[in-house]
Design a protein around this motif. Structure first.
Motif, PDB file in Angstrom:
ATOM      1  N   ILE A   1     -15.822  47.604 -25.003  1.00  0.00           N
ATOM      2  CA  ILE A   1     -16.064  48.312 -23.752  1.00  0.00           C
ATOM      3  C   ILE A   1     -17.112  49.384 -24.016  1.00  0.00           C
ATOM      4  CG2 ILE A   1     -14.081  49.854 -24.163  1.00  0.00           C
ATOM      5  CD1 ILE A   1     -13.786  49.994 -21.063  1.00  0.00           C
ATOM      6  N   LEU A   2     -18.105  49.470 -23.135  1.00  0.00           N
ATOM      7  CA  LEU A   2     -19.196  50.412 -23.337  1.00  0.00           C
ATOM      8  C   LEU A   2     -19.760  50.830 -21.997  1.00  0.00           C
ATOM      9  CD1 LEU A   2     -21.951  48.502 -22.841  1.00  0.00           C
ATOM     10  CD2 LEU A   2     -21.163  47.577 -25.012  1.00  0.00           C
ATOM     11  N   SER A   3     -20.566  51.854 -22.026  1.00  0.00           N
ATOM     12  CA  SER A   3     -21.240  52.303 -20.813  1.00  0.00           C
ATOM     13  C   SER A   3     -22.669  52.655 -21.155  1.00  0.00           C
ATOM     14  CB  SER A   3     -20.520  53.519 -20.211  1.00  0.00           C
ATOM     15  OG  SER A   3     -20.646  54.650 -21.060  1.00  0.00           O
ATOM     16  N   GLY A   4     -23.520  52.649 -20.117  1.00  0.00           N
ATOM     17  CA  GLY A   4     -24.909  52.974 -20.376  1.00  0.00           C
ATOM     18  C   GLY A   4     -25.731  53.050 -19.115  1.00  0.00           C
ATOM     19  N   MET A   5     -26.977  53.486 -19.281  1.00  0.00           N
ATOM     20  CA  MET A   5     -27.946  53.492 -18.201  1.00  0.00           C
ATOM     21  C   MET A   5     -28.747  52.210 -18.284  1.00  0.00           C
ATOM     22  SD  MET A   5     -29.148  57.478 -18.321  1.00  0.00           S
ATOM     23  CE  MET A   5     -29.147  57.585 -20.109  1.00  0.00           C
ATOM     24  N   ALA A   6     -28.941  51.539 -17.145  1.00  0.00           N
ATOM     25  CA  ALA A   6     -29.568  50.236 -17.140  1.00  0.00           C
ATOM     26  C   ALA A   6     -30.572  50.137 -16.014  1.00  0.00           C
ATOM     27  CB  ALA A   6     -28.498  49.145 -17.009  1.00  0.00           C
ATOM     28  N   GLY A   7     -31.132  48.927 -15.843  1.00  0.00           N
ATOM     29  CA  GLY A   7     -32.168  48.723 -14.851  1.00  0.00           C
ATOM     30  C   GLY A   7     -33.506  49.206 -15.367  1.00  0.00           C
ATOM     31  N   ASN A   8     -34.535  48.987 -14.596  1.00  0.00           N
ATOM     32  CA  ASN A   8     -35.841  49.542 -14.927  1.00  0.00           C
ATOM     33  C   ASN A   8     -35.805  51.015 -14.565  1.00  0.00           C
ATOM     34  OD1 ASN A   8     -38.652  50.444 -14.417  1.00  0.00           O
ATOM     35  ND2 ASN A   8     -39.111  48.380 -15.127  1.00  0.00           N
ATOM     36  N   VAL A   9     -35.540  51.857 -15.545  1.00  0.00           N
ATOM     37  CA  VAL A   9     -35.278  53.267 -15.255  1.00  0.00           C
ATOM     38  C   VAL A   9     -36.532  54.054 -14.916  1.00  0.00           C
ATOM     39  CG1 VAL A   9     -33.120  53.404 -16.538  1.00  0.00           C
ATOM     40  CG2 VAL A   9     -35.272  53.744 -17.733  1.00  0.00           C
ATOM     41  N   ASN A  10     -37.680  53.399 -14.948  1.00  0.00           N
ATOM     42  CA  ASN A  10     -38.873  54.058 -14.432  1.00  0.00           C
ATOM     43  C   ASN A  10     -38.954  53.934 -12.915  1.00  0.00           C
ATOM     44  OD1 ASN A  10     -39.932  54.891 -16.960  1.00  0.00           O
ATOM     45  ND2 ASN A  10     -40.564  52.784 -17.351  1.00  0.00           N
ATOM     46  N   THR A  11     -38.097  53.086 -12.337  1.00  0.00           N
ATOM     47  CA  THR A  11     -38.063  52.938 -10.882  1.00  0.00           C
ATOM     48  C   THR A  11     -36.771  53.485 -10.297  1.00  0.00           C
ATOM     49  OG1 THR A  11     -37.007  50.763 -10.963  1.00  0.00           O
ATOM     50  CG2 THR A  11     -39.392  50.819 -11.084  1.00  0.00           C
ATOM     51  N   GLY A  12     -35.936  54.059 -11.100  1.00  0.00           N
ATOM     52  CA  GLY A  12     -34.638  54.543 -10.628  1.00  0.00           C
ATOM     53  C   GLY A  12     -33.552  53.621 -11.113  1.00  0.00           C
ATOM     54  N   GLY A  13     -32.884  54.007 -12.188  1.00  0.00           N
ATOM     55  CA  GLY A  13     -31.919  53.126 -12.824  1.00  0.00           C
ATOM     56  C   GLY A  13     -30.514  53.280 -12.282  1.00  0.00           C
ATOM     57  N   PHE A  14     -29.580  52.600 -12.951  1.00  0.00           N
ATOM     58  CA  PHE A  14     -28.176  52.702 -12.573  1.00  0.00           C
ATOM     59  C   PHE A  14     -27.320  52.880 -13.809  1.00  0.00           C
ATOM     60  CE2 PHE A  14     -28.928  48.203 -13.275  1.00  0.00           C
ATOM     61  CZ  PHE A  14     -27.767  47.706 -13.851  1.00  0.00           C
ATOM     62  N   TRP A  15     -26.105  53.296 -13.579  1.00  0.00           N
ATOM     63  CA  TRP A  15     -25.143  53.525 -14.652  1.00  0.00           C
ATOM     64  C   TRP A  15     -24.046  52.479 -14.538  1.00  0.00           C
ATOM     65  CZ3 TRP A  15     -19.917  54.798 -14.118  1.00  0.00           C
ATOM     66  CH2 TRP A  15     -19.253  55.174 -15.295  1.00  0.00           C
ATOM     67  N   VAL A  16     -23.547  51.992 -15.688  1.00  0.00           N
ATOM     68  CA  VAL A  16     -22.590  50.894 -15.653  1.00  0.00           C
ATOM     69  C   VAL A  16     -21.640  50.971 -16.839  1.00  0.00           C
ATOM     70  CG1 VAL A  16     -24.170  49.360 -16.902  1.00  0.00           C
ATOM     71  CG2 VAL A  16     -22.342  48.368 -15.519  1.00  0.00           C
TER      72      VAL A  16
END
Length: 931
Positions: free
Chosen positions: A800-815
């Motif tokens: 189980i882990l968490s992190g920041m994802a998505g293309n974070v130069n366009t506004g990322g998400f947390w999961v």
């Protein structure tokens, strides 16, 4: 300009207390080969292997036990692997009750640690800042004989291991291979898989595990390896200090004597489960790895399967009868299997694929192979043997397997044995071992189509910002997949440092140079690597991701590059690379093209010329394009039955609206996109986006002053124009209320959980650094709260882990991502939400913040000890518009993060009432486990 890597590495280092002395009478030197020295520690019979390399202040300490799953008996299969888990639970000196568990203590100083179990051995290791070598040796000595092995730990860890077992059962190929081994070997203990049978995992008692531990875990059944930065005059004293009190095993260790009886005919098995592709795997019995015939079998495996010229690729992939092929002999101590496999679309029949495999084998047995094929493969393996030795951790891992075979010198001499293989040898072993009566063939037959939720979307697997603590190697994401959306930031973004009063780039032995070469942004870095270089790079696709065009075109274009050039067809082009031992890995997302390869220093000019030819002048053959589309479609179809894929897909679609660059089409839409894609679209994409305008290359390793790479690029990329320089446009996302969705996929013993929401964070944003540190405390690996509680304390999940994802130069998400047995899913979700709720409402503590800072410092030190780590770090900075020496300010920026800032950003970007929850697996619409 100079990068002071030494200061970066040693920013908080201090002199370890060591016992400087000669090796003394207790250590007897046995032999030395390839720079590796072998000693026998006479006090207790432990073997010691030393390989000193003081280029980077990092060392890998490892203990290899000569015990594996082959030493288990019925009723306790999987015992070695379960013990592997329990031996992290602690000793009287290191345990969670004292607040200093083994994993936490090591991770707090930034170590990369792991343990793996296999058929013939188990190994425990840590790559650690070299000033902490004493800590690593203390821990390994302590758990050798003092592991607690408590009943309550076993009960909690049993469900963790069972979840690991269940995750493997989700994979059709892994499941089929397990069944093949169980059928091919009926007496020899290679019959059962290393993880064990499920009932044994659930039923084995801690008393049985303790007896197993007391039988095999002794110094005279172990080899201690120390590789990297140490002083030999000190290390003997440390070994004496920590291992000197451990005696030899009280009884003689038993030796395996069971032999597999003769097989009197071909065996066949069939596995039927939900899936999208058929699989045929054929396995032939072969001897152990030290047998004189194994080098020839290893070369044969490469000839059959490696590269476009390989027999299997020509027979199956080029004819569209199959999508993927492989062939390889195992290299185990006692015995093994020569495995040949084909994955294929349902338009092909198992019997036809099976029959064609027989034809392939018969032709090899009749005609043999060519000398050119032998020479090409031997040259490839020879080069790879040098290129793989990038960092103490990699060397340690390879040395482990040689130790398991009973002769560590195989690590040094193995390539020389391969160089002696002849055509006659390969013909002989093919005729001797690839015999039908000694074969076992397995069919994976898809029961039904896995597409059950037509509104679901396609995405790649979730990857953490910092790789979590794994007891197992992770399956790599296929290069044809668009992984940019859910791939989290690279190792560099773990960087943290304190007490930065000095410039971390001055007076360094590591120097870099940045310049424009043939229009390309080139950064070259000289390191202590010997005889090889690592190249990492990228080309931006500008605003393509926001233009609502066919999203598979970039990946199709990248994949077509390896299918031949206008000067060389795919066979000639790939054969030249193979002789050099080089794999040029090029993949694409909607955002950019990623480039990575390693080569020998002496081959740099030739490899750059081939690389330039691939980028500039691809052949774009129409037949190859249609074959590639079939492969892409098959890969996408497989995702219909993958809970991890489909769960991450649903999360992205729930967060991003259509029109946002991060939005993903459904699997069905992507299949249609592949079907409708034209070669003209691919050519047009290549013409517009490929060129030096936004191309970055970072070259790291044995490059002297960089003139050779500069000259090579100028020659190969002369007069190349094109590419785009444009910023990606996007609209900010408006958070929606909380949402819960279930994706039902039948007959999957492990279900996936995704919890997340849009943050809008960008790497360039003022809050990014503080939020990154906050997240690391919650789910940044084995020392994060989620792993400590949901996994470690409650035993509900393997990971189980968490992190920041998505293309974070366009506004990322947390999961947050975790896997659970469907029966335990709700309990796992509840336990996860307890931690998320507490983290958001209460934040983190001062102690957690300081410990995490120390951890990330050491992690950065370890990560920068390889050419790949350095090149990836620098590339990540220059892609963001910074200079390589941004490391200086970046570290200072992180050091400035305060507890108040960390806790404020958590509340600023996350709201409990807007969490999106995705459940994917064998659950009905009400989240009830399927029967």
């Amino acid at each position: 300009m100079g990068i002071d890597i030494n200061l970066i590495f040693g920013v908080l280092s201090f002199c370890a207390t060591v016992f400087a002395q000669d090796k003394g009478d207790n250590f007897t030197k046995i032999k030395e080969l390839g720079g590796i020295e072998e000693y026998l520690y006479e006090k207790n019979g432990m073997n010691v292997l030393l390989l000193q390399d003081n280029a980077s202040p990092v060392v890998t300490v490892q203990v290899v036990y000569r015990v594996g799953s082959k030493n288990e008996v019925l009723g306790s299969t999987g015992a070695t692997h379960l013990l592997e888990h329990l031996m992290f639970k602690g000793t009287p000196s290191f345990n969670k009750k004292n607040g200093n568990s083994i994993a936490e203590v090591l991770l707090d100083v930034g170590a990369e640690l792991n343990a793996t179990t296999w058929l013939d051995r188990t190994n425990y290791f840590e790559t650690i800042p070299s000033d902490k070598i004493g800590l690593a040796l203390e821990i390994e000595a302590d758990r050798m004989r003092n592991s607690l092995l408590l009943k309550e730990d076993k009960e909690a860890e049993m469900t963790v291991v069972r979840n690991e077992f269940e995750r493997n059962e989700n994979d059709p190929g892994a499941l089929l291979e397990k069944e093949i081994w169980a059928s091919a070997y009926i007496a020899h203990p290679y019959h059962h898989s290393t993880i064990g049978w499920k009932s044994d995992i659930e039923g084995v008692s801690v008393e049985v595990l303790r007896d197993f531990y007391n039988k095999y875990y002794w110094p005279d059944n172990a080899t201690l390896t120390i590789i990297g930065d140490f002083k030999k005059e000190n290390v003997f004293g440390l070994i004496e200090k920590y291992f000197g009190k451990i005696r030899k095993a009280p009884t003689m260790l038993s030796q395996l004597y069971t032999e597999e009886p003769e097989q009197y005919g071909a065996r066949k098995i069939i596995v039927r489960k939900p899936g999208e592709l058929g699989i045929v795997k054929r396995a032939y019995k072969i001897p152990g790895a030290l047998h004189q015939d194994l080098p020839a079998l290893n070369v044969l495996g490469k000839i059959i399967s490696s590269g476009p010229s390989a027999i299997l690729n020509k027979t199956f992939v080029d004819t569209r009868m199959g999508i993927y092929t492989h062939a390889r002999p195992t290299n185990f101590k006692e015995a093994g299997l020569f495995m040949i496999g084909v994955d294929f679309p349902t338009t092909s029949k198992h019997e036809d694929v099976d029959s064609k495999l027989s034809e392939v084998i018969e032709k090899i047995q009749k005609d043999g192979v060519t000398q050119d094929e032998v020479d090409r493969v031997v040259a490839e393996i020879s080069a790879e043997s040098v290129l793989r030795r990038d960092g103490s951790g990699v060397i340690s891992a390879e040395l482990t397997e040689a130790i398991a075979l009973g002769d560590w010198t195989e690590y040094v001499t193995g390539v020389d044995k391969l160089k002696k293989v002849t055509r006659a040898d390969i013909l002989r072993v093919a005729q001797k071992y690839l015999v039908e009566d000694q074969s076992t063939t397995g069919y994976f037959v898809p029961k039904e189509n896995g597409s059950q939720n037509n509104n679901e979307i396609k995405a790649s697997k979730f990857k953490s910002e910092r790789e979590p603590f794994y007891y197992r190697s992770k399956k790599e994401i296929d290069n044809t997949r668009d992984s940019s959306f859910i791939t989290l930031p690279k190792q560099i973004d773990n960087t943290l440092v304190s007490d930065l009063d000095d410039n971390p780039f001055k007076e360094s032995g590591f120097s870099y140079k940045r310049e424009k070469v043939a229009g390309i942004d080139l950064v070259s870095v000289k390191t202590s690597a010997k005889d090889f270089v690592t190249v990492t790079g990228s080309i931006s696709f500008g605003n393509y991701a926001n233009e609502n065009k066919n999203g598979v075109i970039p990946s199709l274009t990248a994949a077509m590059l390896s299918k031949g050039t206008r000067m060389k067809d795919k066979f000639k082009w790939s054969d030249e690379l193979q002789k050099l031992g080089v794999n040029i890995n090029i993949s694409a997302s909607k955002f950019k093209l990623d480039i990575a390869f390693k080569c020998l220093k002496k081959d740099l000019n030739q490899v750059v010329a081939l690389f330039a030819e691939e980028l500039r002048d691809p052949l774009f053959d129409s037949k190859e394009f249609e074959n590639l589309k079939l492969q892409f479609a098959g890969n996408m179809q497989q995702n219909l039955n993958d809970p991890s894929e489909r769960g991450s897909i649903a999360l992205i679609q729930a967060i991003y609206p259509k029109g946002n660059p991060n939005y993903r089409a459904s699997i069905e839409e992507d299949l249609e996109n592949v079907k409708s894609a034209t070669l003209k679209e691919v050519k047009d994409f290549h013409n517009k986006y490929f060129g030096p305008a936004s191309m970055h290359l970072v070259v790291v390793g044995d490059i002297a002053d960089g003139s050779k790479i500069k000259n090579s690029l100028n020659k190969s990329f002369k007069n190349w124009n094109g590419g785009v320089i444009e910023s990606l446009k996007f609209k900010e996302v408006i958070k929606s209320p909380s949402k819960s969705q279930v994706i039902t996929i039948i007959e999957k013993p492990s279900a996936e959980l995704f919890v997340g929401q849009y943050t809008g964070l960008k790497k360039s944003g003022a809050d990014y650094t503080a939020f990154y540190v906050a997240n690391q405390v919650l789910g940044g690996g084995f020392s994060g709260r989620l792993m400590k509680t949901v996994r470690d304390k409650e035993g509900l999940t393997y990971n189980i882990l968490s992190g920041m994802a998505g293309n974070v130069n366009t506004g990322g998400f947390w999961v947050v991502n975790a896997s659970f047995n469907p029966v335990l899913f709700q309990k796992g979700l509840d336990a996860t939400m307890v931690q998320i709720d507490k983290w958001i409402k209460d934040g983190i503590t001062t102690e957690e913040l300081e410990k995490k800072k120390t951890s990330i410092i050491g992690s950065f030190k370890v990560g920068m000890s390889t050419t790949e780590g350095i090149s990836g770090t620098i590339l990540s900075f220059i892609e963001r518009g910074m200079e390589p020496d941004y490391i200086e300010q970046f570290l200072k920026d992180i050091d400035k993060v305060t507890l108040q800032q960390v806790n404020d950003v958590i509340k600023k970007y996350l709201q409990l009432d807007k969490m999106i929850t995705i459940k994917a697996g064998s659950l009905d619409k009400d989240s009830t486990p399927l029967k």
